[in-house]
Write a protein that holds these residues in place. Structure first.
Motif, PDB file in Angstrom:
ATOM      1  N   ASP A 333       0.826  -1.210   0.000  1.00 49.95           N
ATOM      2  CA  ASP A 333       0.000   0.000   0.000  1.00 49.95           C
ATOM      3  C   ASP A 333       0.859   1.259   0.000  1.00 49.95           C
ATOM      4  N   THR A 334       1.910   1.258   0.803  1.00 47.95           N
ATOM      5  CA  THR A 334       2.794   2.422   0.857  1.00 47.95           C
ATOM      6  C   THR A 334       3.517   2.616  -0.464  1.00 47.95           C
ATOM      7  N   ALA A 335       3.961   1.511  -1.053  1.00 48.73           N
ATOM      8  CA  ALA A 335       4.670   1.594  -2.341  1.00 48.73           C
ATOM      9  C   ALA A 335       3.762   2.167  -3.422  1.00 48.73           C
ATOM     10  N   ILE A 336       2.540   1.674  -3.492  1.00 54.58           N
ATOM     11  CA  ILE A 336       1.599   2.143  -4.517  1.00 54.58           C
ATOM     12  C   ILE A 336       1.264   3.617  -4.310  1.00 54.58           C
ATOM     13  N   ALA A 337       1.106   4.012  -3.062  1.00 57.89           N
ATOM     14  CA  ALA A 337       0.750   5.399  -2.764  1.00 57.89           C
ATOM     15  C   ALA A 337       1.835   6.384  -3.162  1.00 57.89           C
ATOM     16  N   ASN A 338       3.086   5.920  -3.203  1.00 54.69           N
ATOM     17  CA  ASN A 338       4.199   6.818  -3.469  1.00 54.69           C
ATOM     18  C   ASN A 338       4.871   6.596  -4.814  1.00 54.69           C
ATOM     19  N   ALA A 339       4.391   5.636  -5.594  1.00 50.45           N
ATOM     20  CA  ALA A 339       4.958   5.374  -6.920  1.00 50.45           C
ATOM     21  C   ALA A 339       4.219   6.184  -7.979  1.00 50.45           C
ATOM     22  N   PRO A 340       4.845   6.411  -9.147  1.00 47.47           N
ATOM     23  CA  PRO A 340       4.144   7.104 -10.241  1.00 47.47           C
ATOM     24  C   PRO A 340       2.891   6.329 -10.647  1.00 47.47           C
ATOM     25  N   LYS A 341       1.825   7.039 -10.923  1.00 49.65           N
ATOM     26  CA  LYS A 341       0.565   6.403 -11.301  1.00 49.65           C
ATOM     27  C   LYS A 341       0.613   5.935 -12.761  1.00 49.65           C
ATOM     28  N   PRO A 342      -0.103   4.859 -13.088  1.00 50.56           N
ATOM     29  CA  PRO A 342      -0.128   4.362 -14.478  1.00 50.56           C
ATOM     30  C   PRO A 342      -0.714   5.409 -15.428  1.00 50.56           C
ATOM     31  N   SER A 343      -0.181   5.429 -16.644  1.00 52.44           N
ATOM     32  CA  SER A 343      -0.746   6.294 -17.680  1.00 52.44           C
ATOM     33  C   SER A 343      -2.010   5.650 -18.245  1.00 52.44           C
ATOM     34  N   LYS A 344      -2.839   6.467 -18.893  1.00 50.45           N
ATOM     35  CA  LYS A 344      -4.040   5.950 -19.528  1.00 50.45           C
ATOM     36  C   LYS A 344      -3.968   6.230 -21.029  1.00 50.45           C
TER      37      LYS A 344
END
Length: 358
Positions: A333-344
């Motif tokens: 959860d912490t990793a996802i919250a602080n990683a770049p978000k996927p492009s669309k």
């Protein structure tokens, strides 16, 4: 058909048993822990601005995903030797996961106390799936440790927190491995996260034991790093309500406090602190530059190295090892919250190319 033969790693007790309190009568409970990678990290060294030989001791590659397995194989094996049918611990996560797994393998009962709402779900999932009896208390780790210490004194149950001396013995194996993996030499500097302070204690004892045995001819400088919101050793007093994103080191009154100070003082090292922002930045760089995914607490060692380099605490052209204590999937959860978000992008070749700039 390949003729390649891969030998079986027997675990740390059978590999380094001469350094541990074991005998032929000890029923070894092992998940083949240890033998974790020592990964050279030149791109990370460049990011740090350091002309050093940098290695990451990745203990997230242990069976339950953290360094705790090194001590737990010893603690549970000695518990079985003593005839114990149950083990207990307080935990911010990794200890509970390891205790539950080794107890399951040994066929004995495991009880773990955790601070409610203060444990990463990846770790809680491990304790639960391994069949431990998990009790969430309305309090912090230090309060949980106080309770389990009393229970172990009053009930026929073995305490397997790092105040158990066999835990520290087993964790010494990481220092042995580092020296063996470096070709029979220690690093110049060794940096670690510090929470309950058992690991820096164990590494230092391990290095001293290897030198006494003639396996190495010198000792490294030990440096430990606490999270700024949970830095009792740095501040010089317990922290009543420790807070940090690095849940594995969210501890306000370390059980091995004095031993950690001894490791610092005897080695000529330091214990300092790093902010959550520094920890998360280091976690991201370790992953993106070297392909190694560690949990936030692990990254305190690399964040600490960045601070040490800036302060001039380490010399150039030396060998440095940073311990990464746990796998990143412990706290996704912490990793996802602080990683770049996927492009669309639209579901077309042109749409994807546009997003990628191709």
């Amino acid at each position: 058909m390949s003729s390649l033969s891969v030998s079986k790693w027997p675990g740390i007790i059978k590999t380094y048993g001469d350094f541990f309190s074991v005998s032929k009568k000890t029923p070894v409970v092992t998940l083949q822990e240890g033998n974790t990678p020592l990964i050279e990290a030149p791109r990370l060294a460049d990011w740090l601005g350091a002309e050093v030989e940098l290695y990451l001791k990745y203990d997230g590659a242990n069976p339950t995903g953290s360094f705790k397995d090194r001590g737990m194989t010893m603690a549970v094996s000695k518990a079985r030797e003593a005839g114990s049918e149950a083990v207990i611990c307080a935990s911010t996560g990794n200890t509970s996961a390891s205790a539950a797994a080794f107890a399951a393998h040994a066929g004995i009962r495991a009880v773990v106390l955790i601070p409610e709402g203060k444990i990463a779900l990846g770790k809680l999932a491990q304790a639960m799936i391994h069949g431990a009896e998990v009790v969430q208390i309305d309090g912090n780790f230090d309060e949980a440790l106080t309770i389990v210490r009393r229970l172990a004194d009053e009930q026929p149950i073995t305490l397997v927190n790092s105040i158990n001396p066999f835990r520290i013995e087993g964790q010494m194996s990481a220092a042995f491995e580092v020296c063996d993996q470096l070709g029979g030499r220690p690093p110049t500097y060794h940096l670690l996260p510090v929470g309950n302070a058992g690991n820096i204690t164990a590494y230092w004892r391990g290095y001293k034991a290897y030198r006494e045995a003639g396996r190495i001819d010198r000792l490294p400088v030990m440096m430990g790093f606490q999270a700024a919101g949970s830095a009792p050793i740095v501040l010089g007093h317990p922290v009543a309500k420790p807070e940090t994103v690095a849940t594995a080191i969210r501890i306000g009154n370390p059980a091995s406090w004095k031993f950690a100070e001894a490791a610092r003082d005897e080695s000529g090292g330091r214990i300092d602190m790093v902010t959550d922002e520094e920890i998360l930045a280091a976690q991201g760089k370790i992953a993106s530059l070297e392909g190694v995914f560690c949990e936030p607490a692990s990254a305190a060692s690399v964040a600490g190295l960045k601070r040490a380099i800036a302060a001039g605490w380490v010399e150039s052209e030396t060998t440095i090892v940073c311990t990464l204590t746990g796998h990143g999937l412990k706290d996704p959860d912490t990793a996802i919250a602080n990683a770049p978000k996927p492009s669309k992008a639209p579901a077309t070749m042109a749409g994807v190319c546009k997003v990628l700039g191709l």
